[in-house]
Write an enzyme that holds these catalytic residues in place. Structure first.
Site, short mmCIF file in Angstrom:
data_model
loop_
_atom_site.label_atom_id
_atom_site.label_comp_id
_atom_site.label_asym_id
_atom_site.label_seq_id
_atom_site.Cartn_x
_atom_site.Cartn_y
_atom_site.Cartn_z
N LYS A 186 0.85 -1.20 0.00
CA LYS A 186 0.00 0.00 0.00
C LYS A 186 0.88 1.24 0.00
CE LYS A 186 -1.90 2.87 2.79
NZ LYS A 186 -1.81 4.06 1.94
N GLU A 262 9.69 1.03 10.59
CA GLU A 262 10.79 1.97 10.33
C GLU A 262 10.19 3.36 10.38
OE1 GLU A 262 10.90 -0.90 8.15
OE2 GLU A 262 12.63 -1.74 9.16
N CYS A 297 13.68 10.86 6.60
CA CYS A 297 13.58 10.40 8.00
C CYS A 297 14.88 10.63 8.74
CB CYS A 297 13.22 8.92 8.02
SG CYS A 297 14.30 7.92 7.00
N GLU A 396 9.77 16.06 14.93
CA GLU A 396 10.20 15.87 13.54
C GLU A 396 9.41 16.84 12.67
OE1 GLU A 396 8.99 12.23 11.51
OE2 GLU A 396 10.96 12.13 10.58
P1 NAD Z 1 2.41 8.21 7.84
O1 NAD Z 1 2.67 7.42 9.07
O2 NAD Z 1 1.37 9.26 7.88
O3 NAD Z 1 1.96 7.22 6.65
C1 NAD Z 1 2.76 6.15 6.23
C2 NAD Z 1 1.88 5.12 5.54
O4 NAD Z 1 0.96 4.61 6.50
C3 NAD Z 1 1.02 5.69 4.40
O5 NAD Z 1 0.91 4.73 3.37
C4 NAD Z 1 -0.32 5.92 5.07
O6 NAD Z 1 -1.41 5.89 4.18
C5 NAD Z 1 -0.38 4.74 6.03
N1 NAD Z 1 -1.26 4.95 7.18
C6 NAD Z 1 -1.64 6.11 7.75
N2 NAD Z 1 -2.49 5.87 8.76
C7 NAD Z 1 -2.66 4.53 8.83
C8 NAD Z 1 -3.42 3.66 9.67
N3 NAD Z 1 -4.21 4.13 10.63
N4 NAD Z 1 -3.32 2.32 9.47
C9 NAD Z 1 -2.51 1.82 8.51
N5 NAD Z 1 -1.79 2.60 7.66
C10 NAD Z 1 -1.85 3.93 7.82
O7 NAD Z 1 3.81 8.78 7.36
P2 NAD Z 1 4.12 9.70 6.10
O8 NAD Z 1 3.70 11.09 6.40
O9 NAD Z 1 3.63 9.04 4.86
O10 NAD Z 1 5.72 9.60 6.05
C11 NAD Z 1 6.55 10.38 6.81
C12 NAD Z 1 7.11 9.60 7.99
O11 NAD Z 1 7.80 8.45 7.53
C13 NAD Z 1 8.14 10.42 8.75
O12 NAD Z 1 7.90 10.29 10.13
C14 NAD Z 1 9.45 9.77 8.36
O13 NAD Z 1 10.47 9.94 9.30
C15 NAD Z 1 9.06 8.34 8.21
N6 NAD Z 1 10.03 7.60 7.40
C16 NAD Z 1 10.83 6.70 8.03
C17 NAD Z 1 11.80 6.01 7.30
C18 NAD Z 1 12.71 5.00 7.96
O14 NAD Z 1 13.32 4.22 7.25
N7 NAD Z 1 12.81 4.99 9.27
C19 NAD Z 1 11.92 6.23 5.92
C20 NAD Z 1 11.07 7.15 5.31
C21 NAD Z 1 10.12 7.84 6.06
#
Ligand code: NAD
Length: 493
Positions: A186, A262, A297, A396
């Protein structure tokens, strides 16, 4: 010569889901509009998948796993298919790069190198690796033989964010597919297009239908339905710490699926007065925070500089900031593009306001840019005189905002660096070998850099301590997430 603008004008993006080897709309018929952050133009409609589509995709993945159309292939056969998949990604590299830039707003230059280059390399690397891994025989008593073997876990759900849409997808699907699993991916609702195209290329390369499915949709709908599904064996999640916690709860509340996370970061970059190359440290600090519009991230968003060199450091940093002025992402010379959408823009601007009202000193940026385009751009922003207790030093931001803090004692800098819920990356710059080693040992982070920040290779694990998550993407260690360890005892007559 065809320009990126010509290519963008003629691009037809297909927003339908990919289930069981076919492009389909959501069962409900629901769609959502996909807007480009570059100029607000519509890129088309996307399937808004929900629980009903998740049921169908998981059933397709389960059927493909059970009849072993993929898991039953030899590692060498899976290798050949994955290498072909990587070749096809490169062949269609311009199209994938364009989709990534239009959908997410990053500069086309980096979409080609970092995103297409990195993602195809990742698929190739896990393909290459899978037929070079051996199982084990345990040193048991002579009357028995104990085999320790790795098996695919089954149906893997991968949920990924929008900041490196294709790369984050590749970090999950490459080891999961190489190990013989079936996958339901997804992508983020903010950037679904490249993941959908990847599924078509995987099928063309020979990944059997049903083995790799892609469901675009919202987190609370398609994402939550995957995390709660009783027939998903493992979830690989990259995203925010807030949602990561929900994923682990949903895993526990359903079938106790393996949940790998992650998550976010607030990485500390510590520059000591005996830094061996100040110019390199300045370039790295500035280049790393503004790369990908600060939407990384592991962005080094907290810069700790030893007080005796701080003014000199900041002066050099300010001289570099204009190089990162946001510009048109479709221009090959652009290094900073658009923020992914209006919501994220609002979040970033809110943090800039919090920095100002919290007492930090704004030295550069702080404003929206290129508003006439209809897109979402923020100036590279630098705050000085930041205190560890300020909101901008704790949370963040995920935007082009750097906070400068100072220290007089490196142990105090380490204490402050560690005083966060996160633990993704950290760095120390010093010419003193003992100090470098002591500091890197003391920093509670999954990756520590010494006298650099951009060390990055598919061969090394990537992941965090503490609330930056429990999983590791990349390297051979990623196979641990997508395989079960089985012990088989054999009696010897
Ligand atoms: P997010 O948590 O809002 O969303 C990530 C994914 O989860 C999306 O596909 C979203 O649709 C889905 N999602 C959202 N709510 C959900 C729920 N209730 N149940 C299941 N899935 C759900 O994050 P974002 O804004 O897309 O990405 C930014 C974040 O990702 C930042 O915090 C960044 O640090 C982190 N990130 C971490 C890494 C790593 O390797 N540690 C790499 C890239 C990004």
């Amino acid at each position: 010569m065809t320009t990126w603008y010509d290519k963008a004008a003629s691009l037809q993006a297909d927003g339908r889901a990919f289930i069981g080897g076919e492009r389909v709309w959501a069962k409900s018929g629901q769609q959502f509009e996909n807007l480009s952050p570059i100029d607000g133009r519509t890129l088309g409609m996307v399937a808004r998948c929900d629980g009903a589509d998740v049921d169908i995709a998981v059933a397709a993945a389960r059927a493909a796993f059970e009849d072993r159309r993929w898991a039953g292939k030899s590692p060498a056969q899976r290798k050949r298919v994955l290498i072909k998949f990587a070749d096809l990604m490169q062949k269609h590299g311009q199209e994938l790069a364009l989709l990534e830039t239009l959908d997410m707003g990053k500069p086309i230059k980096y979409s080609q190198t970092v995103d297409v280059g990195g993602a195809s390399n990742c698929i190739r690397w896990y393909g290459e690796a899978i037929d070079k891994i051996y199982d084990e025989i345990a040193p048991t008593p002579a009357d028995s033989l104990a085999l320790i073997t790795r098996e695919p876990v089954g149906v893997v759900a991968a949920i990924v964010p929008w900041n490196y849409p294709m790369l984050m997808a590749a970090w999950k699907i490459a080891p999961a597919l190489a190990a013989g699993n079936s996958v339901v991916l997804k992508p983020s609702e903010k950037s679904p297009l490249t993941a959908l195209r990847l599924a078509e290329l995987a099928l063309e390369a020979g990944v059997p239908s049903g083995v790799f499915n892609v469901l675009p949709g919202y987190g609370a709908e398609a994402g939550a339905a995957l995390a709660l599904h009783m027939d998903v064996d493992c979830i690989g999640f990259t995203g925010s710490t807030r949602v990561g916690k929900q994923i682990m709860q949903m895993a526990g509340q359903s079938n106790l699926k393996r949940a790998w996370t992650e998550l976010g970061g607030k990485s500390a970059n510590i520059v000591c007065a005996d830094c061996p190359d100040l110019d390199a440290a300045v370039e790295s600090a500035i280049g790393s925070i503004f790369f990908n519009q600060g939407e990384s991230c592991n962005a080094p968003s907290r810069l700790f500089v030893e007080a005796s060199i701080k003014d000199r450091f900041v002066e050099k940093a300010l001289a570099l900031v204009p190089n990162y002025a946001p510009a048109d992402p479709l221009d090959e010379s652009t290094v900073m593009g658009a923020i992914v959408d209006a919501t994220q823009l609002k979040t970033v601007m809110g943090y800039i306001e919090a920095g100002k009202s919290g007492g930090a000193r704004l030295l550069a940026g702080g404003k929206q840019a290129r508003t006439e385009t209809g897109g979402y751009y923020v100036e590279p922003t630098l705050f000085d005189q930041v205190d560890s207790n300020m909101t901008i030093a704790r949370e963040e931001i995920f935007g082009p905002v750097l906070s400068v803090l100072s220290f007089t004692d490196v142990q105090e800098a380490v204490r402050q660096a560690n005083a966060t819920q996160y633990g993704l990356h950290a760095a120390v710059w010093t010419a003193d070998l003992s100090k470098a080693i002591q500091t890197s040992r003391a920093l509670r982070a999954g990756t520590v850099h010494v006298n650099q920040y951009d060390g990055d290779d598919i061969t090394v694990p990537f992941g965090g301590y503490k609330q930056s998550g429990n999983g590791r993407d990349k390297s051979l260690h990623a196979f641990d997430k997508y395989t079960e360890l089985k012990t088989t005892w054999i009696q010897i007559g």
